[in-house]
Every structure is written in C-alpha cells, then in structure tokens.
Design a protein around this motif. Structure first.
Motif, PDB file in Angstrom:
ATOM      1  N   ALA A   1       7.986  16.814   5.396  1.00 59.13           N
ATOM      2  CA  ALA A   1       8.857  16.857   6.570  1.00 59.13           C
ATOM      3  C   ALA A   1      10.307  16.573   6.193  1.00 59.13           C
ATOM      4  N   ALA A   2      10.502  15.584   5.299  1.00 63.68           N
ATOM      5  CA  ALA A   2      11.863  15.137   5.003  1.00 63.68           C
ATOM      6  C   ALA A   2      12.610  16.132   4.117  1.00 63.68           C
ATOM      7  N   LEU A   3      11.902  16.736   3.174  1.00 66.89           N
ATOM      8  CA  LEU A   3      12.586  17.583   2.197  1.00 66.89           C
ATOM      9  C   LEU A   3      12.693  19.016   2.725  1.00 66.89           C
ATOM     10  N   SER A   4      13.391  19.143   3.840  1.00 66.97           N
ATOM     11  CA  SER A   4      13.594  20.464   4.443  1.00 66.97           C
ATOM     12  C   SER A   4      14.634  21.234   3.629  1.00 66.97           C
ATOM     13  N   GLU A   5      14.717  22.527   3.916  1.00 65.28           N
ATOM     14  CA  GLU A   5      15.692  23.352   3.212  1.00 65.28           C
ATOM     15  C   GLU A   5      17.100  22.816   3.439  1.00 65.28           C
ATOM     16  N   ALA A   6      17.379  22.445   4.693  1.00 62.86           N
ATOM     17  CA  ALA A   6      18.721  21.952   5.022  1.00 62.86           C
ATOM     18  C   ALA A   6      19.020  20.667   4.258  1.00 62.86           C
ATOM     19  N   ALA A   7      18.022  19.758   4.204  1.00 64.01           N
ATOM     20  CA  ALA A   7      18.252  18.469   3.544  1.00 64.01           C
ATOM     21  C   ALA A   7      18.470  18.657   2.042  1.00 64.01           C
ATOM     22  N   LEU A   8      17.608  19.439   1.408  1.00 64.55           N
ATOM     23  CA  LEU A   8      17.734  19.664  -0.037  1.00 64.55           C
ATOM     24  C   LEU A   8      19.079  20.317  -0.353  1.00 64.55           C
ATOM     25  N   THR A   9      19.446  21.289   0.455  1.00 69.21           N
ATOM     26  CA  THR A   9      20.696  21.998   0.217  1.00 69.21           C
ATOM     27  C   THR A   9      21.878  21.052   0.379  1.00 69.21           C
ATOM     28  N   GLU A  10      21.823  20.206   1.399  1.00 74.12           N
ATOM     29  CA  GLU A  10      22.929  19.277   1.622  1.00 74.12           C
ATOM     30  C   GLU A  10      23.022  18.262   0.472  1.00 74.12           C
ATOM     31  N   ALA A  11      21.862  17.746   0.038  1.00 71.76           N
ATOM     32  CA  ALA A  11      21.883  16.690  -0.974  1.00 71.76           C
ATOM     33  C   ALA A  11      22.311  17.225  -2.337  1.00 71.76           C
ATOM     34  N   TYR A  12      21.762  18.343  -2.720  1.00 74.37           N
ATOM     35  CA  TYR A  12      22.000  18.812  -4.089  1.00 74.37           C
ATOM     36  C   TYR A  12      23.122  19.845  -4.180  1.00 74.37           C
ATOM     37  N   GLY A  13      23.669  20.277  -3.035  1.00 75.98           N
ATOM     38  CA  GLY A  13      24.778  21.227  -3.064  1.00 75.98           C
ATOM     39  C   GLY A  13      24.363  22.593  -3.578  1.00 75.98           C
TER      40      GLY A  13
ATOM     41  N   ARG B   1      24.588   7.998   0.844  1.00 75.44           N
ATOM     42  CA  ARG B   1      24.077   8.068   2.230  1.00 75.44           C
ATOM     43  C   ARG B   1      22.686   8.681   2.247  1.00 75.44           C
ATOM     44  N   ILE B   2      21.914   8.277   3.250  1.00 70.95           N
ATOM     45  CA  ILE B   2      20.595   8.889   3.407  1.00 70.95           C
ATOM     46  C   ILE B   2      20.763  10.251   4.083  1.00 70.95           C
ATOM     47  N   VAL B   3      20.276  11.305   3.394  1.00 66.61           N
ATOM     48  CA  VAL B   3      20.317  12.646   3.963  1.00 66.61           C
ATOM     49  C   VAL B   3      19.050  12.876   4.782  1.00 66.61           C
ATOM     50  N   ALA B   4      17.927  12.434   4.256  1.00 68.39           N
ATOM     51  CA  ALA B   4      16.663  12.591   4.966  1.00 68.39           C
ATOM     52  C   ALA B   4      15.700  11.529   4.473  1.00 68.39           C
ATOM     53  N   ALA B   5      14.773  11.131   5.335  1.00 66.46           N
ATOM     54  CA  ALA B   5      13.761  10.156   4.934  1.00 66.46           C
ATOM     55  C   ALA B   5      12.498  10.414   5.715  1.00 66.46           C
TER      56      ALA B   5
ATOM     57  N   VAL C   1      12.125  24.539  -5.258  1.00 64.90           N
ATOM     58  CA  VAL C   1      12.719  25.714  -5.922  1.00 64.90           C
ATOM     59  C   VAL C   1      14.167  25.820  -5.475  1.00 64.90           C
ATOM     60  N   PHE C   2      15.068  25.942  -6.437  1.00 69.39           N
ATOM     61  CA  PHE C   2      16.493  26.078  -6.098  1.00 69.39           C
ATOM     62  C   PHE C   2      16.962  27.476  -6.479  1.00 69.39           C
ATOM     63  N   GLU C   3      17.904  27.996  -5.712  1.00 66.05           N
ATOM     64  CA  GLU C   3      18.405  29.344  -6.017  1.00 66.05           C
ATOM     65  C   GLU C   3      19.429  29.286  -7.139  1.00 66.05           C
TER      66      GLU C   3
ATOM     67  N   GLY D   1       0.791  -1.222   0.000  1.00 63.52           N
ATOM     68  CA  GLY D   1       0.000   0.000   0.000  1.00 63.52           C
ATOM     69  C   GLY D   1       0.823   1.271   0.000  1.00 63.52           C
ATOM     70  N   GLU D   2       2.161   1.139  -0.013  1.00 62.44           N
ATOM     71  CA  GLU D   2       3.024   2.308   0.089  1.00 62.44           C
ATOM     72  C   GLU D   2       3.692   2.674  -1.236  1.00 62.44           C
ATOM     73  N   ILE D   3       3.886   3.974  -1.433  1.00 59.50           N
ATOM     74  CA  ILE D   3       4.682   4.466  -2.556  1.00 59.50           C
ATOM     75  C   ILE D   3       5.879   5.203  -1.964  1.00 59.50           C
ATOM     76  N   VAL D   4       7.072   4.762  -2.317  1.00 60.66           N
ATOM     77  CA  VAL D   4       8.290   5.362  -1.768  1.00 60.66           C
ATOM     78  C   VAL D   4       9.150   5.868  -2.917  1.00 60.66           C
ATOM     79  N   ALA D   5       9.586   7.134  -2.813  1.00 57.80           N
ATOM     80  CA  ALA D   5      10.418   7.720  -3.862  1.00 57.80           C
ATOM     81  C   ALA D   5      11.866   7.809  -3.404  1.00 57.80           C
ATOM     82  N   LEU D   6      12.797   7.495  -4.311  1.00 52.47           N
ATOM     83  CA  LEU D   6      14.224   7.697  -4.051  1.00 52.47           C
ATOM     84  C   LEU D   6      14.626   8.981  -4.763  1.00 52.47           C
ATOM     85  N   LEU D   7      15.145   9.939  -4.005  1.00 53.71           N
ATOM     86  CA  LEU D   7      15.555  11.213  -4.585  1.00 53.71           C
ATOM     87  C   LEU D   7      17.041  11.414  -4.335  1.00 53.71           C
ATOM     88  N   GLY D   8      17.623  12.311  -5.105  1.00 50.21           N
ATOM     89  CA  GLY D   8      19.034  12.638  -4.900  1.00 50.21           C
ATOM     90  C   GLY D   8      19.685  12.989  -6.211  1.00 50.21           C
ATOM     91  N   PRO D   9      20.831  13.665  -6.156  1.00 47.72           N
ATOM     92  CA  PRO D   9      21.504  14.069  -7.392  1.00 47.72           C
ATOM     93  C   PRO D   9      22.006  12.865  -8.173  1.00 47.72           C
TER      94      PRO D   9
END
Lengths: 255, 317
Positions: free
Chosen positions: A226-238, A217-221, A253-255, A30-38
């Motif tokens: 909740a998981a895709l915080s500014e800190a997490a996105l910034t850390e993962a995608y640089g 490595r897992i940055v956030a899950a 949205v990325f700067e 019943g779950e849908i799980v996405a893998l994200l990252g650069p």
C-alpha cells in the motif's frame, strides 16, 4: 503493549540541514519495520536517534518506554542492539570473540562467558551460519562473512529491538534472505526489528510496515504494497518507479 | 595466562642475569662478602628493578593507549607523553625544585595525554595520530631547550640534557619505590578500563551501543598512562619504543584483544628493558651507552616496520 521504540514528530538538525523532519514511527513487539529512501534521506539518523546516539531538536523518543538520553549506555544496550552501517573490527579478533562483545551489557567479556552468555553467542553464530568459521580471525574471512559476524554480535546482545543500518549491504541474495529469516524468527519470539535498506524487494518481502523517507520527511508509511505506490516511489527517489509482483514476490522497477 | 607466566619467568631470569652480569666480574651474586654485597644489592639490584618497572610501565601504557586510540603505533614516546613528562622534570630541576620533579613529570604527562586524546580521538587512520604525537614531541623538545636556556643555574645543564636521554644508571631503591608506586596506580586505573578497551574493538559508535561507557574508559586510560609515563620518565628520563615493541611482540602470541594484551605487554616491556640494560652495561664502550639511546636503536626499526605494514594495508589500523 508499549512500543519497543517510538519516535514522535522527531526533528534533527545537523549543520543547518533538517536531516529528520517531523518523523513519527514506532516498532512494536513482533513487528519488522523497514526504513527506505534514497541516500541521505535520514535513515541512519533515525536509527541513531532511536538508540540515543544522536540528539534530536524537537519531538520525543522512547526506547522501551523511556527517553534514551536518560538511560545509561548499558540500559540502552539491553533494550536495543544497534548495528552501524559500516561496522568495524579495529583489531582482527576471532569471529566468536567479536560476537561475544554483544554480551558486554550483560557483564560478560569474551574470555569470561557464563552459561547464558555462551548459549546466546552460540545461537547467534549458528543463526548467522558462521559456526564453521567461529575460530577464524576477522581479517581472514570474506566481506559477507564479516557482515554476518557483526550481525551475530548484535543478535548475541539478545535485546528486544534490533536496530540495524543496512544489515544486508554487501550480502548476496541468498544471504540477504537468510537475514530476513533471522528477522522473522526474532519477531516471532516477541522481538522487533527496525532496519534500513536500499533493497526494496527485501523490505517488501520481510517487513510488516515500511517507512519511505526523502530529505528527512516521511513520503509514505504503512504496509509495503500500500505504501510503496508509484507516486510515493517516484517522489522519494526522483525517478519513475513502481512495485510489481513477479511469481508472488514484490520487487521495485524504475524507468 | 600461560604467556603471562612465561613472561614472568623470563623477567625473573633477566633480573637474575642483571645481578650476575656486569663490568665487574662476580662469580656468585649471593656470596656473603662485602664487595659482592655492595655491587649486587646496592648497585645492580635497584638498577635492574628500576629498569624492569620502567619497562613494565611503558609497556602497559603503550598497550592501553593503543587500545584506546585503536592504533598499533601509539605509545608514550611517539605520542609525546614522555617528552612532556621530561619537560616537567627539567623545569623542576632547572629552577631548583628538584623535589617536585616527579610530580611535575606526572602533571605534564597528564596534560600531554589529555591533549593527544582530544586531538587524536577523531584522527582518521594511524598516520594522522602519529603526526599529532610528532608535533607534541617537537614542542616538548623545543620547550626543554627553552627551559634550559632560561635556567638560572647553567652548571647543571649538561647533566639535565644527559638525563633526558634516558638511563637507569645509579638508581636507588627510592627510585624503585617511586616508579613502582606509580606503576601500581596506573595498572589499577587501566585494569578498570580493560573491558571498555575491548568494546572499542567495534569502533566508537558500536562500542557505545553495546553498553560501554567511553567517557569513563577515556579518563581511566589517560590517567593510567600518565601515571605510568610520569613515573617512568621521572626516574629514567625518556625511553622510547618499549611501549610499541612490547604489545607488538605479545600480539603475535596472545592475539589482538586489547584487554588481554595489557598484562603480557607490561611483563614483556619489563623483561625487554632489563635485557637492553644488561646489553648497555656489557657493551665495551668508553662512556656507557644510554639506555634510551639503545632502546631507540632497537625500537626505531620495529616502529618503521609496523608503520610500513600498516601503510601496505592502505593506512587503516
């Protein structure tokens, strides 16, 4: 209810590099799980490990409760349908013949389909909106149509878990949302979906949980918002990025 | 299925024509006199049947190798299996073990098939695989020359060189039994690999992911192609391009599914080679043109055509 797939502290070393480093994740019914990252974060590796196509050095992997390396190719195919990142049709067979290859593990061949096989293939082709194109050859249709034909092959397999590597790459936004709809139906019917994507908005929209990776490595899950915080996105995608809500839908949205 | 029936009918017509047509005029091949009986049933019949079986074996192994290596340019000749089989037979002949020539041909074809599968499995695009085959073919050519050089009995050399050019002239029912038996063995092995070949349409990784046992498929096709090529070469020498031309012609009608190409490719290969052999016999040349030479004259351009078409698509099969 045991997980459809369960990775516990999995580490994979390829050519001296840790492409997966102590990764834990699971997909339940019943779950849908996405893998994200650069690019190069290890998304493909994890999908391949889950399917038993790639060895891991540490940790444990369970596909439907058992280690995939101990299962036969057929048993694995009955538990999970895997779609590689760049699916191939080496020979230009018809769309329906390609989709029918999904019935391989059920003992069927495209020219010999039982009633259940036929129903599964028809339903998969219908779900991927390919019914008018089903007799066309794979080299006579567009890139997006080809991608959907390969997805139809995976659906025709009728495995509890869909393990899909960038299933919406090359699809226009409407088609990508169509794929999201397919995921929801599969999950509602008791299946599970594990998919990788670069489309953060799509992941936030359809996935119950996301796993954000960087350098293996897992940055956030967790739940997308909740998981895709500014800190997490910034850390993962640089690059400084954050999730924003536009007319009810989340997008990054990325700067 | 309809195509296979049509090709069977075509094969039977070609075989009948082969009994009837030839340098010695025969009004009715089924007449009862001794001369007709000798020419038709002791000379032409075994020869025509050998040609059909050799063609079928090469057509089948070509279709199976193309499916396994996912490459429409693959065949026993191009990949060096035929060359290695000939090398095995030449070594056996040259060193006085003529009785072991078929076994040597079989084992050498098997070695070449294993080499080309191991080296070619990860080949990117059809061109690199063909290059591996070119390498193996040149190697077998060089080694054949070496074997002839070292042979203790130089008298037989001319015959051996002649033999490697490929012909079904003067073949007997023993030859028919040899190539027929190995073709049957190869056909059974390849038939068990048919579904695996079909799965390989998705590429290696996805084929494994839909449940195909690729190791088994590989072993079956390598053994089957070696049996077919070993038998064909032991009996007829090196005959190239049938294994490319037959599946290529059949694809135009039967589509691209590798499993559904196997039987029609074998039937088309057989019919093709019987027709080529009739042409060779009817051509008014001083010495009879070698079947292997004729096959190369027809098949070479077909090969070039397919290669050019592939190159036009960016070299991707």
């Amino acid at each position: 209810m045991s997980a459809l797939v369960e990775l516990d502290s999995v580490t994979v070393i390829l050519g001296g590099a840790r492409v997966a480093d102590c990764v834990t994740l699971s997909v339940r019914s019943g779950e849908i799980v996405a893998l994200l990252g650069p690019n190069g974060a290890g998304k493909t590796t994890l999908l391949r490990v889950a399917q038993g196509l790639q060895d891991h050095q540490r940790g444990s992997v369970k596909l439907g409760g058992e280690a995939p390396r101990l299962l036969s190719a057929r048993e694995r195919a009955l538990r999970a349908a895997y779609l590689p990142q760049r699916p191939q049709a080496v020979w230009p067979v018809s769309v329906e013949a390609l989709a029918a290859l999904g019935r391989y593990a059920h003992g069927a061949a495209p020219e010999r389909l039982g009633p259940r096989d036929r129903a599964a293939v028809d339903a998969a082709i219908e779900a991927c909106a390919l019914t008018p194109l089903r007799k066309r050859r794979m080299d006579e249709i567009s890139g997006g149509e080809r991608a959907r034909a390969h997805l139809a092959r995976a659906l025709a397999q009728q495995a509890p878990l869909l393990a899909l590597d960038e299933p919406t790459a090359g699809l226009d936004p409407a088609q990508a949302l169509g794929v999201a709809e397919i995921f929801r139906k599969h999950a509602e019917a008791g299946g599970g979906v594990l998919f990788s994507t670069h489309d953060i908005a799509l992941a936030a929209r359809v996935a119950h949980r996301v796993t954000l990776l960087s350098y293996g490595r897992i940055v956030a899950a967790g739940a997308p918002e909740a998981a895709l915080s500014e800190a997490a996105l910034t850390e993962a995608y640089g690059r400084k990025g954050r999730l924003v809500r536009v007319e009810g839908a989340l997008t990054a949205v990325f700067e | 299925m309809r195509l296979s029936l049509a090709l069977t009918a075509l094969s039977l017509c070609a075989l009948f024509a082969a009994l009837w047509l030839g340098p010695a005029p025969i009004a009715d091949p089924f007449a009862g006199d001794v001369r007709t009986h000798t020419i038709v049933w002791e000379v032409r019949f075994p020869r025509a049947l050998t040609a059909w079986l050799v063609g079928a074996a090469l057509g089948l192994s070509g279709a199976a190798l193309q499916g396994l290596l996912r490459n429409p340019l693959a065949d026993s000749g191009v990949l060096g299996l035929s060359g290695f089989a000939a090398l095995g037979a030449v070594i056996a002949f040259a060193f006085g073990f003529a009785a072991f020539a078929p076994i040597a041909a079989l084992l050498f074809a098997l070695a070449a098939a294993m080499l080309v599968t191991v080296l070619g499995w990860r080949a990117r695009g059809p061109a690199s695989l063909v290059l591996i085959g070119v390498g193996l073919s040149s190697l077998s050519g060089g080694l054949i020359a070496l074997a002839l050089n070292l042979a203790p009995n130089p008298g037989a050399l001319a015959d051996l060189v002649n033999w490697t050019l490929g012909s079904v002239e003067g073949r007997s029912l023993n030859d028919v039994a040899l190539v027929g038996g190995l073709l049957a063995l190869g056909a059974v092995l390849v038939a068990f690999a048919a579904r695996g070949l079909q799965a390989l349409t998705l590429g290696e990784e996805a084929a494994a992911a839909i449940g195909a046992d690729l190791g088994r498929t590989r072993v079956l096709v390598v053994l089957g192609a070696a049996a077919c090529t070993g038998g064909a070469t032991a009996v007829a020498g090196v005959i190239g391009f049938v294994g490319i031309a037959a599946p290529h012609l059949v694809r135009a009608i039967a589509g691209h599914d590798p499993a559904r190409l196997l039987l029609p490719s074998a039937l088309a290969g057989g019919a093709l080679l019987v027709c080529a052999d009739i042409a060779v016999r009817l051509l008014p040349t001083d010495a009879e043109l070698k079947l292997g030479v004729a096959a190369a004259l027809i098949g070479g351009p077909v090969f070039a055509l397919i290669a050019a078409r592939l190159a036009g698509r960016g070299g991707d099969a």
